[in-house]
Design a protein around this motif. Sequence first.
Motif, PDB file in Angstrom:
ATOM      1  N   MET A 380       0.819  -1.067  -0.236  1.00 16.25           N
ATOM      2  CA  MET A 380       0.249   0.097  -0.017  1.00 16.25           C
ATOM      3  C   MET A 380       0.319   0.997  -0.165  1.00 16.25           C
ATOM      4  O   MET A 380       0.605   1.965  -0.951  1.00 16.25           O
ATOM      5  CB  MET A 380      -1.023   0.058   0.982  1.00 16.25           C
ATOM      6  N   LYS A 381       1.404   1.556   0.986  1.00 17.61           N
ATOM      7  CA  LYS A 381       2.714   2.652   0.729  1.00 17.61           C
ATOM      8  C   LYS A 381       3.739   2.509  -0.605  1.00 17.61           C
ATOM      9  O   LYS A 381       3.472   3.621  -1.046  1.00 17.61           O
ATOM     10  CB  LYS A 381       3.940   1.931   2.140  1.00 17.61           C
ATOM     11  N   LEU A 383       2.227   1.733  -3.275  1.00 16.62           N
ATOM     12  CA  LEU A 383       1.186   2.187  -4.480  1.00 16.62           C
ATOM     13  C   LEU A 383       1.032   3.785  -3.972  1.00 16.62           C
ATOM     14  O   LEU A 383       0.831   4.283  -5.394  1.00 16.62           O
ATOM     15  CB  LEU A 383       0.111   0.998  -4.097  1.00 16.62           C
ATOM     16  N   GLU A 384       1.182   4.022  -3.000  1.00 16.32           N
ATOM     17  CA  GLU A 384       0.343   5.521  -2.855  1.00 16.32           C
ATOM     18  C   GLU A 384       2.021   6.504  -2.804  1.00 16.32           C
ATOM     19  O   GLU A 384       1.488   7.066  -3.939  1.00 16.32           O
ATOM     20  CB  GLU A 384       0.525   5.706  -1.298  1.00 16.32           C
ATOM     21  N   THR A 385       2.907   5.716  -2.845  1.00 15.91           N
ATOM     22  CA  THR A 385       4.252   6.588  -3.170  1.00 15.91           C
ATOM     23  C   THR A 385       4.610   6.514  -5.051  1.00 15.91           C
ATOM     24  O   THR A 385       5.128   7.511  -5.462  1.00 15.91           O
ATOM     25  CB  THR A 385       5.720   5.844  -2.547  1.00 15.91           C
ATOM     26  N   GLN A 386       4.220   5.922  -5.260  1.00 13.99           N
ATOM     27  CA  GLN A 386       4.370   5.312  -7.240  1.00 13.99           C
ATOM     28  C   GLN A 386       3.302   6.003  -7.628  1.00 13.99           C
ATOM     29  O   GLN A 386       3.580   6.565  -9.011  1.00 13.99           O
ATOM     30  CB  GLN A 386       4.059   3.392  -7.532  1.00 13.99           C
ATOM     31  N   GLN A 387       2.171   6.722  -7.018  1.00  9.52           N
ATOM     32  CA  GLN A 387       0.669   6.916  -7.361  1.00  9.52           C
ATOM     33  C   GLN A 387       1.075   8.657  -7.182  1.00  9.52           C
ATOM     34  O   GLN A 387       1.240   9.199  -8.405  1.00  9.52           O
ATOM     35  CB  GLN A 387      -0.404   7.051  -6.655  1.00  9.52           C
ATOM     36  N   ARG A 388       1.493   9.153  -5.947  1.00  3.26           N
ATOM     37  CA  ARG A 388       2.422  10.643  -6.140  1.00  3.26           C
ATOM     38  C   ARG A 388       3.799  10.971  -6.998  1.00  3.26           C
ATOM     39  O   ARG A 388       3.685  12.054  -7.913  1.00  3.26           O
ATOM     40  CB  ARG A 388       3.310  10.632  -4.473  1.00  3.26           C
ATOM     41  N   GLU A 391       1.896  11.682 -10.224  1.00  5.24           N
ATOM     42  CA  GLU A 391       0.862  12.069 -10.263  1.00  5.24           C
ATOM     43  C   GLU A 391       2.003  13.955 -10.744  1.00  5.24           C
ATOM     44  O   GLU A 391       1.853  14.291 -11.340  1.00  5.24           O
ATOM     45  CB  GLU A 391       0.375  12.796  -8.860  1.00  5.24           C
TER      46      GLU A 391
END
Length: 550
Positions: A380-381, A383-388, A391
């Motif tokens: 999850m971490k 994925l969040e980092t990759q998403q940021r 973006e």
Amino acid sequence: MRLQFNILCYVLFIWLCSFTIGTEKCFGQFKNDDFEFNVNSKQTIENPDSLFLQLKKKNSEAINSGNVILQGTSLRDMGEICYHLGHYAMALEYFIDAKNIFEKLQRNDLLADNYNKTGTLYYYNRDTLNARHSYEKAMQLYTGLNDQLGIALTLGKMGHLLEKKQLYDSAFIYQRRALDAYKAINDKKGSAHIYENMGSIYEDLGNYNEAMTYFQSALNIYEQSGQEIQSIEVVNNLGDIYRKTGNYKKAMEQTLKALKLARKHNELYQISSAYRDISKTYNLMGKNDSAFHYAETARGYLMEIYSRENNRQMAFLHALNDAEKKNEQIRTLQNERRVNIIITVATVLIIILLIVAGFSLVSRHRILLKSTQQASEQQMKILETQQRLMEAGLRNKEMEETQLKQEIELKSKELSTHVLHVIQKNQLLEGLKAQLEEMVKEDKRDQKKQLRQIINQINQDFNNDSYWSDFSTVFEQIHQSFFENLNQQFPKLTSTDLRLISLLKMNMDSNDMAAMLAISQDSLRIARYRLRKKLNLDQGENLVAFLQSF
């Protein structure tokens, strides 16, 4: 009645002689001639079954211990026993297996001896071609080893082979070479063998005096060295010579001497041969009763030899069969033992594995749950980092695209402004040039020189390439690698061609291009025509569309 009886005895005698002569082919390998094997022994002939089993056991032990030389020699000796018993196919198989081992070990001494034995086997199997081929290989190996005894032995075998093929001249040459080799190493026994062979050649040719000389030389050597068994056949040969030359008394003496020696050493074949020769002598002397008696006696010994030979072969085959049965039983027991061991070990291992698996399954389940939870949190971490990051990357790309578009628009405006400035300047200069030319035509002498200088300055300004350098720099920034790609395909383009191409790339109209290039419309059309030729464009193909494709 007496005449009829004599005739009947003579017929029976001839039949018995034919019978005994035919048996030589069956028992010839037991004769002590030049083709006898080197390792021949009483044990080989009398107890082949027990000796074969010993050699087979020795071969198995050699395989288990990794003694490769012993494997080869035992195979060779097993082949020799099979040869003595007339099992030629089996003997050849053992000799070939031994040959392969000796070749791998590079033991040329053993290999040469094996080739000689194989040649003898081929000879008795009436394959003279392969026999000679084997002897020649043995000869090459012995020559390379400088083994004079081996060379002498092989020469004698080759000479004997040629004699049996009735090539007497060649046979005599080989026997003479063998005799010289034996004499060089002072081998009297070998020399005696060669004397026998040479005497046999002369006997075949009917030169009985020479044959007698060589047989007598062989006999002298055997008697001096106490080799009575070897001398038996020589004495028989001397008896044959006396009989063929009509000296029946001497022939009988020699044959009886051979018979006495054969009985002393229990040589059944030589005993039978002696009785046969006595029968022949009595027949030539006209004593058919005695001839018949001794022929019957010879046949009796041959039948005994047949019986013994059959018993040996039966015992040998029985021993082979028993050995094979025992080997099969041993293999079966070994296989069963292996299977039992494998089953026992497998059962223990399975039980241990089940126990270990039971303990490890529980612990692994706990560890798996914990690691799965940790992995989910980490995922999850991530994925969040990759998403940021994605973006931020998208924003950067949008900013870069916006900046690039602005730069392109700015460069396009700059280029258009530059072109427009050049066009206006050229148009202004063109107008000034036209006015000045009108003034020059008025032919006022005081103004003419000054006005001519102004016109030249204007022309020089038209031809000034400095603004083209700035134009090219801006053009390349907008249309990157355009000129580079164009020059790779059309390397003969001039700077004037490239100027026209850049204006066509910008899709300018003809008037503006003529102003930019400071040429007339007619000159522009000619320049475009020449450019189409250099670019290899067909008639009707659009020049501007072609340049836009780069």
